[in-house]
Structure formats: structure tokens, C-alpha cells
Design an enzyme around this catalytic site. Sequence first.
Site, PDB file in Angstrom:
ATOM      1  N   LYS A  70      40.369  33.634  44.031  1.00 24.28           N
ATOM      2  CA  LYS A  70      39.707  32.950  42.897  1.00 24.28           C
ATOM      3  C   LYS A  70      40.631  31.985  42.149  1.00 24.28           C
ATOM      4  O   LYS A  70      40.162  31.030  41.542  1.00 24.28           O
ATOM      5  CB  LYS A  70      39.129  33.975  41.919  1.00 24.28           C
ATOM      6  CG  LYS A  70      37.876  34.670  42.441  1.00 24.28           C
ATOM      7  CD  LYS A  70      37.255  35.544  41.372  1.00 24.28           C
ATOM      8  CE  LYS A  70      36.086  36.316  41.938  1.00 24.28           C
ATOM      9  NZ  LYS A  70      35.409  37.130  40.939  1.00 24.28           N
ATOM     10  N   ASN A  91      34.701  31.006  41.184  1.00 24.78           N
ATOM     11  CA  ASN A  91      34.007  31.875  42.149  1.00 24.78           C
ATOM     12  C   ASN A  91      32.886  31.150  42.881  1.00 24.78           C
ATOM     13  O   ASN A  91      32.230  31.730  43.742  1.00 24.78           O
ATOM     14  CB  ASN A  91      33.467  33.147  41.473  1.00 24.78           C
ATOM     15  CG  ASN A  91      32.176  32.894  40.726  1.00 24.78           C
ATOM     16  OD1 ASN A  91      31.930  31.799  40.228  1.00 24.78           O
ATOM     17  ND2 ASN A  91      31.327  33.903  40.652  1.00 24.78           N
ATOM     18  N   GLY A 129      41.389  47.904  31.589  1.00 26.95           N
ATOM     19  CA  GLY A 129      41.951  47.076  32.663  1.00 26.95           C
ATOM     20  C   GLY A 129      42.125  45.643  32.198  1.00 26.95           C
ATOM     21  O   GLY A 129      41.465  45.195  31.234  1.00 26.95           O
TER      22      GLY A 129
HETATM   23  P1  NAP Z   1      42.116  43.378  39.715  1.00 26.71           P
HETATM   24  O1  NAP Z   1      42.301  41.945  39.394  1.00 26.71           O
HETATM   25  O2  NAP Z   1      42.962  44.015  40.747  1.00 26.71           O
HETATM   26  O3  NAP Z   1      42.309  44.193  38.324  1.00 26.71           O
HETATM   27  C1  NAP Z   1      42.223  45.600  38.275  1.00 26.71           C
HETATM   28  C2  NAP Z   1      42.733  46.108  36.932  1.00 26.71           C
HETATM   29  O4  NAP Z   1      42.606  47.520  36.964  1.00 26.71           O
HETATM   30  C3  NAP Z   1      44.208  45.804  36.660  1.00 26.71           C
HETATM   31  O5  NAP Z   1      44.377  45.673  35.280  1.00 26.71           O
HETATM   32  C4  NAP Z   1      44.906  47.063  37.179  1.00 26.71           C
HETATM   33  O6  NAP Z   1      46.112  47.353  36.524  1.00 26.71           O
HETATM   34  C5  NAP Z   1      43.889  48.123  36.762  1.00 26.71           C
HETATM   35  N1  NAP Z   1      44.010  49.313  37.593  1.00 26.71           N
HETATM   36  C6  NAP Z   1      43.982  49.385  38.946  1.00 26.71           C
HETATM   37  N2  NAP Z   1      44.085  50.667  39.343  1.00 26.71           N
HETATM   38  C7  NAP Z   1      44.209  51.418  38.216  1.00 26.71           C
HETATM   39  C8  NAP Z   1      44.373  52.810  37.976  1.00 26.71           C
HETATM   40  N3  NAP Z   1      44.419  53.684  38.976  1.00 26.71           N
HETATM   41  N4  NAP Z   1      44.459  53.223  36.683  1.00 26.71           N
HETATM   42  C9  NAP Z   1      44.415  52.328  35.665  1.00 26.71           C
HETATM   43  N5  NAP Z   1      44.264  51.003  35.832  1.00 26.71           N
HETATM   44  C10 NAP Z   1      44.154  50.557  37.091  1.00 26.71           C
HETATM   45  O7  NAP Z   1      40.617  43.678  40.155  1.00 26.71           O
HETATM   46  P2  NAP Z   1      39.273  42.980  39.614  1.00 26.71           P
HETATM   47  O8  NAP Z   1      38.942  41.811  40.442  1.00 26.71           O
HETATM   48  O9  NAP Z   1      39.394  42.804  38.147  1.00 26.71           O
HETATM   49  O10 NAP Z   1      38.191  44.114  39.991  1.00 26.71           O
HETATM   50  C11 NAP Z   1      38.185  45.333  39.303  1.00 26.71           C
HETATM   51  C12 NAP Z   1      36.908  46.113  39.580  1.00 26.71           C
HETATM   52  O11 NAP Z   1      35.763  45.387  39.146  1.00 26.71           O
HETATM   53  C13 NAP Z   1      36.677  46.410  41.071  1.00 26.71           C
HETATM   54  O12 NAP Z   1      36.149  47.704  41.164  1.00 26.71           O
HETATM   55  C14 NAP Z   1      35.646  45.390  41.472  1.00 26.71           C
HETATM   56  O13 NAP Z   1      34.839  45.823  42.547  1.00 26.71           O
HETATM   57  C15 NAP Z   1      34.827  45.276  40.197  1.00 26.71           C
HETATM   58  N6  NAP Z   1      34.156  43.977  40.083  1.00 26.71           N
HETATM   59  C16 NAP Z   1      32.801  43.975  40.006  1.00 26.71           C
HETATM   60  C17 NAP Z   1      32.148  42.764  39.874  1.00 26.71           C
HETATM   61  C18 NAP Z   1      30.655  42.748  39.776  1.00 26.71           C
HETATM   62  O14 NAP Z   1      30.050  41.699  39.947  1.00 26.71           O
HETATM   63  N7  NAP Z   1      30.021  43.859  39.461  1.00 26.71           N
HETATM   64  C19 NAP Z   1      32.866  41.563  39.812  1.00 26.71           C
HETATM   65  C20 NAP Z   1      34.266  41.628  39.881  1.00 26.71           C
HETATM   66  C21 NAP Z   1      34.891  42.834  40.024  1.00 26.71           C
HETATM   67  P3  NAP Z   1      47.529  46.754  37.000  1.00 26.71           P
HETATM   68  O15 NAP Z   1      47.535  45.334  36.528  1.00 26.71           O
HETATM   69  O16 NAP Z   1      48.492  47.612  36.300  1.00 26.71           O
HETATM   70  O17 NAP Z   1      47.552  46.903  38.491  1.00 26.71           O
END
Ligand code: NAP
Length: 299
Positions: A70, A91, A129
Site C-alpha cells: 500500500k 489501496n 494497534g
Molecule cells: P499491520 O500493519 O501489520 O499492523 C498490525 C498492528 O498490530 C501493529 O501495530 C502491530 O504491532 C500490532 N500487533 C501485531 N501482533 C500483535 C500482538 N500479538 N499483540 C499486540 N499487537 C500486535 O497490519 P494491518 O494491515 O494494520 O492489519 C491488521 C488487521 O486488520 C489484520 O487482521 C487485517 O486482516 C485487518 N484488516 C481488516 C481490514 C478490513 O477491511 N476489514 C482492512 C485492513 C486490515 P507492532 O507494530 O508492534 O508489530
Amino acid sequence: MISGNTKLVGLLGQPVNHSLSPVMHNAAMKDMGLDWCYLAMPCEAKNLEVIAKTLLNLNCQGLNITIPHKQNIIKSCNNISPLAKRLGAVNTLIPNKEGGWDGMNTDVEGFLAPLKGKNWNQSKAIVLGCGGSARAVIAGLQNLNISQITVIARREYSLNNCLTYFKKNILESETNSTLLKGLLTTSKNIDRLVEEAELIINTTPVGMSSSNISNNHLSQLPLGEKIWNHLRPKTILYDLIYTPRPTAWLTLGKQHGCEIIDGLEMLIQQGAASLRLWSKNDKIPVDLMRLAAEKYLTT
Ligand code: NAP
């Protein structure tokens, strides 16, 4: 039927094999009479630029971009929308008249769709997060005129990055009175914030069925189990995850009498917004997209 006239639209990301986008987009495009085919195309970071250029040369009608591209895809766009610029994330790509890609972001619109119709003025929100999707969530919450957003994250470095980004790129450019602050997951003040919050959004992958986390129910709850004893029924829980439906966290929220929202509607609405941009048609069969996605998830 795919014929010699069928045009391509699709998704670039890595991995893409679990994506719901082909199912919902192909159902909608068929209903709209578009002779287009939507494919999920795995793409490695090193090939992103050349693939984006090649798809443009192949008369591709539009692309969705997902993790981990992205940010990097911005280099392949010759125009980018103000929102995508502010978020630093694209996106949706639309072919433009200059023979290049326009980069847009429909994640904020998708996130906000299930929150419409409520007055959020002076409400307090917590965002769990601080990664890519948290940025779209924070920008969306600022649009709602929420009075206070607290971002709770496990790593100081990532949290500071996120807050600094917003202070530089968003808050300064807007007449926005939302207070944005950050806390680490180890902070002692989280209980009180949970009690006060009108809205809590999980943007971490904790609770996702395909994550590496064990199937132990308690480890599937963001921030652990104890903190959620402070939940009040007035609080709406919004989990961006949509597999499983509901997540352990939303199940627990329901037990506390909270309204719950999962991530499926966000996914559908950001997809519908992309299709609106590609087709230049406002009438998107969103109900059909939802049905197709729900059916796919239950098979
Ligand atoms: P990302 O950029 O990797 O961000 C994930 C965040 O969660 C980071 O702040 C990470 O912390 C934190 N994290 C990861 N594992 C953790 C744990 N075990 N305990 C505490 N914090 C944790 O991912 P993203 O793109 O934001 O996606 C995150 C989630 O949203 C995914 O499940 C994805 O499928 C979902 N999502 C859904 C949609 C939708 O349309 N519904 C759209 C986008 C994303 P660190 O920085 O410390 O690693």
C-alpha cells in the site's frame, strides 16, 4: 463468460489466496453487466513497479492494492488523491487519461460505513494497534469529530512513528479538535480508558484464525482477558478481523452487552467504493457483494 472482450481488474498483494475480493467483485460486476474479470494476483515487492506498469499496458480497468504494497505502490502513480497522500497509503488504482495510474484510498470510507447514523461528537475512542489499518481508522475517527482517540500499542517505536505521522500529516492540516494520544499496552491507565470509551477498535491481528497465535481462547483477546472486566455495555466494539466471525473479543463484548461490529462490512464497503471509482457508476450492488462474501466464508 470470459470472451475476447473481457477486461481485467484485480488485486495485487502477497499473499492474496485468502482474499474475498474476487468473490464479491465478480458477483457485483456480473450484476452490473460489466464484461470484466477480477483476479487476485500475488506480487512480490521487487516486481511491483513492473507489474503495475504492465497491467496498465494490458488495459487493466482498475486494481486493489493490499499488504504489503500500500505504501510502495505510490511510486507507480502519477496522481494521488489528497486522502491517500495524507495516509501515505493507496489501496485503489484507476487508469487515467494521461496513460498512468491514479492512486486513491477507500479504506477510510469502508471503515466509517458501519459507524454512520450515530452522533460521535465528544465521544472517546480507543484504537488497539498502530499499523497500516490503524492509520485509516484514526483518519476516519478524526472525520467523526471524536473528542479523544487513544492508540494503544505494544512497541514504543511503532507507536511514536504513528503519532508523529499524524501530528505532521493530518492534525496540522485540519481544523480538527480531536485529541490524539498514545499508550503502551503495559500502561496502568488502560482500565479507566476502557470504562470511559464509547468505541474500541481492534486493528491488531490478535484473534484472527490464520494468525500464528495458538488456539487458546485467552491468548486470542487483544490486551489479555483481565482488562475487559472494565467493559461497559455503552461501548461499541469494532474488530477489523472478519475470520472467525465473531472473534473471541467480539464474543466477550457481546457477553458484556456491547454492540459489536466485525471487519466484513469494512471490507465490502471499501471494495464497493473501489468499484464505484473504476466503473464510474454510483449504483453498486452492495447487498449482493455482502451475500457473496458471507456465502464464501461459510463454505
Ligand atoms: P499491520 O500493519 O501489520 O499492523 C498490525 C498492528 O498490530 C501493529 O501495530 C502491530 O504491532 C500490532 N500487533 C501485531 N501482533 C500483535 C500482538 N500479538 N499483540 C499486540 N499487537 C500486535 O497490519 P494491518 O494491515 O494494520 O492489519 C491488521 C488487521 O486488520 C489484520 O487482521 C487485517 O486482516 C485487518 N484488516 C481488516 C481490514 C478490513 O477491511 N476489514 C482492512 C485492513 C486490515 P507492532 O507494530 O508492534 O508489530
